[in-house]
Design an enzyme around this catalytic site. Structure first.
Site, PDB file in Angstrom:
ATOM      1  N   CYS A   1      32.254   8.152  38.081  1.00 51.42           N
ATOM      2  CA  CYS A   1      32.119   9.489  38.648  1.00 51.42           C
ATOM      3  C   CYS A   1      32.313  10.572  37.594  1.00 51.42           C
ATOM      4  O   CYS A   1      31.657  11.622  37.649  1.00 51.42           O
ATOM      5  CB  CYS A   1      33.091   9.666  39.806  1.00 51.42           C
ATOM      6  SG  CYS A   1      32.740   8.506  41.152  1.00 51.42           S
TER       7      CYS A   1
ATOM      8  N   CYS B   1      36.817   8.147  39.073  1.00 50.78           N
ATOM      9  CA  CYS B   1      36.798   6.978  38.201  1.00 50.78           C
ATOM     10  C   CYS B   1      35.843   7.256  37.036  1.00 50.78           C
ATOM     11  O   CYS B   1      35.134   8.266  37.036  1.00 50.78           O
ATOM     12  CB  CYS B   1      36.361   5.747  38.995  1.00 50.78           C
ATOM     13  SG  CYS B   1      34.595   5.757  39.397  1.00 50.78           S
TER      14      CYS B   1
ATOM     15  N   GLU C   1      31.913  11.035  44.921  1.00 52.76           N
ATOM     16  CA  GLU C   1      31.494  12.042  43.951  1.00 52.76           C
ATOM     17  C   GLU C   1      30.013  11.893  43.606  1.00 52.76           C
ATOM     18  O   GLU C   1      29.287  12.881  43.513  1.00 52.76           O
ATOM     19  CB  GLU C   1      32.337  11.936  42.673  1.00 52.76           C
ATOM     20  CG  GLU C   1      33.811  12.194  42.887  1.00 52.76           C
ATOM     21  CD  GLU C   1      34.620  10.941  43.227  1.00 52.76           C
ATOM     22  OE1 GLU C   1      35.847  10.981  43.081  1.00 52.76           O
ATOM     23  OE2 GLU C   1      34.027   9.909  43.642  1.00 52.76           O
TER      24      GLU C   1
ATOM     25  N   HIS D   1      29.866   6.066  45.290  1.00 58.38           N
ATOM     26  CA  HIS D   1      31.178   6.710  45.347  1.00 58.38           C
ATOM     27  C   HIS D   1      30.994   8.125  45.896  1.00 58.38           C
ATOM     28  O   HIS D   1      29.915   8.722  45.769  1.00 58.38           O
ATOM     29  CB  HIS D   1      31.791   6.775  43.955  1.00 58.38           C
ATOM     30  CG  HIS D   1      32.170   5.440  43.404  1.00 58.38           C
ATOM     31  ND1 HIS D   1      33.089   5.300  42.395  1.00 58.38           N
ATOM     32  CD2 HIS D   1      31.768   4.185  43.715  1.00 58.38           C
ATOM     33  CE1 HIS D   1      33.235   4.017  42.095  1.00 58.38           C
ATOM     34  NE2 HIS D   1      32.427   3.325  42.896  1.00 58.38           N
TER      35      HIS D   1
END
Length: 156
Positions: A84, A81, A53, A51
């Site tokens: 993250c 999410c 992040e 992801h």
């Protein structure tokens, strides 16, 4: 200043779509200076943890040579999410700022609400079985005993 940081994260996310990645971008800053960026690389790298992040956090840690990002800010194009958020907590970031929220992401087909909601439910109701297998002996604790006995360990 925060608006400029967010605009950069949003630009990264938008450009990433054209490059074959997902519509998410993130930056890590220290003292107002960008030390790392990240974009969603889940599909190009076949890595479900890539992801934006997490990628930005990994890049920032490499850039400063430390696994702790105390004194740093994560700015994401979208609400992080649970994966993250957990990475942000482990990295010891000072704060997280985001633009679009989980409802915006859901409109684009990224409905993280199921994951946000899942952690509030008892594990026995989860679609993924998660449980402890205890052998009744101390062998499950052996890695921790080795860790505690290691005089040069780096605590985190």
């Amino acid at each position: 200043m925060e608006e400029e940081w967010l605009a950069k994260a949003v630009r990264l996310a938008t450009e990433n779509v054209a490059s074959g990645g997902g519509p998410f971008g993130a930056i890590v800053l220290r003292d107002g200076e960008v030390i790392a960026t990240g974009t969603n690389q889940v599909t190009p790298t076949l890595d479900p943890t890539a992801h934006a992040e997490v990628v930005a956090i990994r890049n920032a840690c490499k850039a400063i040579g430390d696994f702790k990002l105390s004194g740093c800010v994560l700015v994401s194009s979208c609400e992080p999410c649970p994966l993250c958020l957990a990475a942000s907590l482990w990295a010891r970031l000072d704060r997280v700022i985001y633009g679009a929220d989980r409802d915006d992401a859901a409109k684009a087909g990224f409905d993280d609400r199921a994951f946000h909601d899942l952690f509030g439910r008892p594990r026995e109701t989860w679609p993924l079985p998660v449980y402890s297998l205890r052998s009744g002996s101390e062998e499950n604790f052996e890695p921790f005993s080795a860790w505690l006995a290691k005089p040069d360990r780096v605590d985190y």
